[in-house]
Motif scaffolding. Sequence first.
Motif, PDB file in Angstrom:
ATOM      1  N   THR A 123      13.105   5.013 -21.030  1.00  0.00           N
ATOM      2  CA  THR A 123      12.328   5.006 -19.791  1.00  0.00           C
ATOM      3  C   THR A 123      11.037   5.813 -19.922  1.00  0.00           C
ATOM      4  O   THR A 123      10.890   6.662 -20.806  1.00  0.00           O
ATOM      5  CB  THR A 123      13.154   5.565 -18.617  1.00  0.00           C
ATOM      6  OG1 THR A 123      13.492   6.930 -18.867  1.00  0.00           O
ATOM      7  CG2 THR A 123      14.426   4.750 -18.405  1.00  0.00           C
ATOM      8  N   VAL A 124      10.108   5.525 -19.000  1.00  0.00           N
ATOM      9  CA  VAL A 124       8.807   6.198 -18.928  1.00  0.00           C
ATOM     10  C   VAL A 124       8.655   6.775 -17.523  1.00  0.00           C
ATOM     11  O   VAL A 124       8.893   6.064 -16.540  1.00  0.00           O
ATOM     12  CB  VAL A 124       7.661   5.201 -19.212  1.00  0.00           C
ATOM     13  CG1 VAL A 124       6.305   5.901 -19.131  1.00  0.00           C
ATOM     14  CG2 VAL A 124       7.832   4.544 -20.569  1.00  0.00           C
ATOM     15  N   PRO A 125       8.279   8.040 -17.382  1.00  0.00           N
ATOM     16  CA  PRO A 125       8.277   8.664 -16.058  1.00  0.00           C
ATOM     17  C   PRO A 125       7.095   8.287 -15.163  1.00  0.00           C
ATOM     18  O   PRO A 125       6.225   9.114 -14.875  1.00  0.00           O
ATOM     19  CB  PRO A 125       8.300  10.166 -16.372  1.00  0.00           C
ATOM     20  CG  PRO A 125       7.727  10.289 -17.722  1.00  0.00           C
ATOM     21  CD  PRO A 125       8.091   9.034 -18.455  1.00  0.00           C
ATOM     22  N   PHE A 126       7.106   7.061 -14.682  1.00  0.00           N
ATOM     23  CA  PHE A 126       6.220   6.708 -13.582  1.00  0.00           C
ATOM     24  C   PHE A 126       6.913   7.202 -12.309  1.00  0.00           C
ATOM     25  O   PHE A 126       7.457   6.446 -11.509  1.00  0.00           O
ATOM     26  CB  PHE A 126       5.956   5.204 -13.554  1.00  0.00           C
ATOM     27  CG  PHE A 126       5.063   4.731 -14.676  1.00  0.00           C
ATOM     28  CD1 PHE A 126       3.819   5.311 -14.879  1.00  0.00           C
ATOM     29  CD2 PHE A 126       5.463   3.721 -15.531  1.00  0.00           C
ATOM     30  CE1 PHE A 126       2.989   4.901 -15.914  1.00  0.00           C
ATOM     31  CE2 PHE A 126       4.648   3.296 -16.570  1.00  0.00           C
ATOM     32  CZ  PHE A 126       3.402   3.887 -16.761  1.00  0.00           C
ATOM     33  N   ALA A 127       6.879   8.517 -12.155  1.00  0.00           N
ATOM     34  CA  ALA A 127       7.721   9.190 -11.157  1.00  0.00           C
ATOM     35  C   ALA A 127       7.275   8.939  -9.727  1.00  0.00           C
ATOM     36  O   ALA A 127       8.081   9.087  -8.796  1.00  0.00           O
ATOM     37  CB  ALA A 127       7.747  10.694 -11.440  1.00  0.00           C
ATOM     38  N   TYR A 128       6.005   8.555  -9.520  1.00  0.00           N
ATOM     39  CA  TYR A 128       5.553   8.322  -8.152  1.00  0.00           C
ATOM     40  C   TYR A 128       6.285   7.153  -7.513  1.00  0.00           C
ATOM     41  O   TYR A 128       6.314   7.037  -6.281  1.00  0.00           O
ATOM     42  CB  TYR A 128       4.037   8.123  -8.127  1.00  0.00           C
ATOM     43  CG  TYR A 128       3.291   9.341  -8.621  1.00  0.00           C
ATOM     44  CD1 TYR A 128       3.369  10.547  -7.923  1.00  0.00           C
ATOM     45  CD2 TYR A 128       2.544   9.304  -9.796  1.00  0.00           C
ATOM     46  CE1 TYR A 128       2.713  11.680  -8.385  1.00  0.00           C
ATOM     47  CE2 TYR A 128       1.903  10.431 -10.268  1.00  0.00           C
ATOM     48  CZ  TYR A 128       1.978  11.618  -9.555  1.00  0.00           C
ATOM     49  OH  TYR A 128       1.345  12.740 -10.022  1.00  0.00           O
ATOM     50  N   ARG A 129       6.905   6.303  -8.312  1.00  0.00           N
ATOM     51  CA  ARG A 129       7.751   5.235  -7.770  1.00  0.00           C
ATOM     52  C   ARG A 129       8.904   5.797  -6.938  1.00  0.00           C
ATOM     53  O   ARG A 129       9.487   5.075  -6.137  1.00  0.00           O
ATOM     54  CB  ARG A 129       8.382   4.430  -8.907  1.00  0.00           C
ATOM     55  CG  ARG A 129       7.453   3.538  -9.698  1.00  0.00           C
ATOM     56  CD  ARG A 129       8.281   2.702 -10.666  1.00  0.00           C
ATOM     57  NE  ARG A 129       7.475   1.795 -11.478  1.00  0.00           N
ATOM     58  CZ  ARG A 129       7.975   0.763 -12.150  1.00  0.00           C
ATOM     59  NH1 ARG A 129       9.283   0.543 -12.125  1.00  0.00           N
ATOM     60  NH2 ARG A 129       7.188  -0.025 -12.861  1.00  0.00           N
ATOM     61  N   PHE A 130       9.225   7.076  -7.158  1.00  0.00           N
ATOM     62  CA  PHE A 130      10.431   7.645  -6.568  1.00  0.00           C
ATOM     63  C   PHE A 130      10.164   8.463  -5.316  1.00  0.00           C
ATOM     64  O   PHE A 130      11.073   9.105  -4.798  1.00  0.00           O
ATOM     65  CB  PHE A 130      11.192   8.443  -7.628  1.00  0.00           C
ATOM     66  CG  PHE A 130      11.774   7.551  -8.686  1.00  0.00           C
ATOM     67  CD1 PHE A 130      13.081   7.098  -8.583  1.00  0.00           C
ATOM     68  CD2 PHE A 130      11.009   7.127  -9.759  1.00  0.00           C
ATOM     69  CE1 PHE A 130      13.615   6.249  -9.542  1.00  0.00           C
ATOM     70  CE2 PHE A 130      11.529   6.271 -10.726  1.00  0.00           C
ATOM     71  CZ  PHE A 130      12.836   5.832 -10.610  1.00  0.00           C
ATOM     72  N   HIS A 131       8.939   8.434  -4.802  1.00  0.00           N
ATOM     73  CA  HIS A 131       8.701   8.935  -3.458  1.00  0.00           C
ATOM     74  C   HIS A 131       9.332   7.946  -2.477  1.00  0.00           C
ATOM     75  O   HIS A 131       9.107   6.730  -2.589  1.00  0.00           O
ATOM     76  CB  HIS A 131       7.197   9.045  -3.164  1.00  0.00           C
ATOM     77  CG  HIS A 131       6.541  10.271  -3.709  1.00  0.00           C
ATOM     78  ND1 HIS A 131       6.860  11.541  -3.264  1.00  0.00           N
ATOM     79  CD2 HIS A 131       5.570  10.426  -4.637  1.00  0.00           C
ATOM     80  CE1 HIS A 131       6.114  12.432  -3.913  1.00  0.00           C
ATOM     81  NE2 HIS A 131       5.336  11.781  -4.751  1.00  0.00           N
ATOM     82  N   PRO A 132      10.132   8.410  -1.532  1.00  0.00           N
ATOM     83  CA  PRO A 132      10.744   7.477  -0.583  1.00  0.00           C
ATOM     84  C   PRO A 132       9.742   6.559   0.108  1.00  0.00           C
ATOM     85  O   PRO A 132      10.021   5.367   0.314  1.00  0.00           O
ATOM     86  CB  PRO A 132      11.433   8.408   0.427  1.00  0.00           C
ATOM     87  CG  PRO A 132      11.750   9.635  -0.364  1.00  0.00           C
ATOM     88  CD  PRO A 132      10.596   9.794  -1.312  1.00  0.00           C
ATOM     89  N   MET A 133       8.559   7.084   0.447  1.00  0.00           N
ATOM     90  CA  MET A 133       7.605   6.259   1.188  1.00  0.00           C
ATOM     91  C   MET A 133       6.937   5.222   0.301  1.00  0.00           C
ATOM     92  O   MET A 133       6.431   4.211   0.799  1.00  0.00           O
ATOM     93  CB  MET A 133       6.577   7.147   1.893  1.00  0.00           C
ATOM     94  CG  MET A 133       7.189   8.199   2.821  1.00  0.00           C
ATOM     95  SD  MET A 133       8.545   7.573   3.857  1.00  0.00           S
ATOM     96  CE  MET A 133       7.643   6.568   5.028  1.00  0.00           C
ATOM     97  N   VAL A 134       6.925   5.438  -1.009  1.00  0.00           N
ATOM     98  CA  VAL A 134       6.485   4.377  -1.925  1.00  0.00           C
ATOM     99  C   VAL A 134       7.491   3.229  -1.900  1.00  0.00           C
ATOM    100  O   VAL A 134       7.114   2.049  -1.860  1.00  0.00           O
ATOM    101  CB  VAL A 134       6.315   4.932  -3.354  1.00  0.00           C
ATOM    102  CG1 VAL A 134       6.208   3.788  -4.373  1.00  0.00           C
ATOM    103  CG2 VAL A 134       5.078   5.809  -3.435  1.00  0.00           C
ATOM    104  N   ARG A 135       8.788   3.573  -1.893  1.00  0.00           N
ATOM    105  CA  ARG A 135       9.811   2.520  -1.809  1.00  0.00           C
ATOM    106  C   ARG A 135       9.729   1.781  -0.475  1.00  0.00           C
ATOM    107  O   ARG A 135       9.973   0.574  -0.407  1.00  0.00           O
ATOM    108  CB  ARG A 135      11.197   3.121  -2.013  1.00  0.00           C
ATOM    109  CG  ARG A 135      11.438   3.698  -3.402  1.00  0.00           C
ATOM    110  CD  ARG A 135      11.321   2.643  -4.491  1.00  0.00           C
ATOM    111  NE  ARG A 135      11.450   3.208  -5.806  1.00  0.00           N
ATOM    112  CZ  ARG A 135      12.528   3.076  -6.598  1.00  0.00           C
ATOM    113  NH1 ARG A 135      13.573   2.381  -6.184  1.00  0.00           N
ATOM    114  NH2 ARG A 135      12.547   3.628  -7.795  1.00  0.00           N
TER     115      ARG A 135
END
Length: 366
Positions: A123-135
Amino acid sequence: MTDTAAGPRLKVAIVGGGFMAEVHSRAARNARAELAGIVSSTPQKSAVAAETLGIERAYDSLDQVLADDTIDVVHVCTPNALHAEQAAAVLAAGKHVVCEKPLTTTVPDAEALVAAVGDRTATVPFAYRFHPMVREARDRFASGAAGRVLTVNASYLQDWLLGADDDNWRVDSAAGGRSRAFADIGSHLVDLVEFVSGDRVSRVSATKKTFFTERASHSSITTEDAVAVVIETRSGGLGTLLVSQVAPGRKNRLLLEIAGSAESVAFDQEQPETLWIGKRKGSMLVPRDADQLSADAARLCVVPSGHPQGYQDAFNAFVADTYAAIAGADPDGLPRFTDGLRAVRVTEAVLDSAESGTWIEMGTEE
């Protein structure tokens, strides 16, 4: 893998001893992994990193890490130019891998890593995907509530390289690769545009600037300080991306606004507790309240509404989903090496466009 009363725990090793190693170590602990070892650029630096981060063992070399059969997963947190060789070695040793972005500095190297993954989790840490409001933003496009993509207005602005006295290994193409600002933070921006909208960038037209060719410890710098990009998407949408590491006052301002045919959706990473929904009538701010969000967004709410979540929480969720994948799960939205390859391809197209002065077609590769 070590057995505990609560179940098996992954044994983790970290490669690299800088800021991102700290972020990864906190996330690994949050996910109940055992931080078994760390290796930095020298044995001496490895020892310092182990002491600073409270990690059990300082390895003398990556080879020592890979020869340790007790290690389950390796987090690669080193300068960009080292990623391809180090991640490939981890995979060849049969271990799972988390590799910092950019995944590699060239498309062929990224393609080779994707081909080498096999049955490992990578995996690659595109961590901003994991903000609830992004989801939540993603759900509005996936459900059809936002309509089809019309326009994109996105930017990622920082100021940490604002002055000629500001310096870092990333400015050196030998360590950081051909691209700096776009590879480092523009990759996050493009990943979010495509992740949220469900649409793909189909072609790009870019220009770039290096405002400081001389810095405190580097000269003849060619990597860019800022990039401006016009994009078109496969569905026919049009957009602009602005990426800068020389924007005064902007510490880590990632802004994404996508206008759909029914509503606009806007997320600001520096104000991650709300999502703006723009409508012809009745625009609104949606709070990070699990009772008001889609199921995928709600599962990422780790504290009640009104208690702010931030970057480390998002990173923790990324690592937790990575470890769940290692255990056999298939978490939705987990950024894998194929996503890292996609970001490298877009980065190369942006640089090619800026240097040629022409539109670059992205083709149909996923």
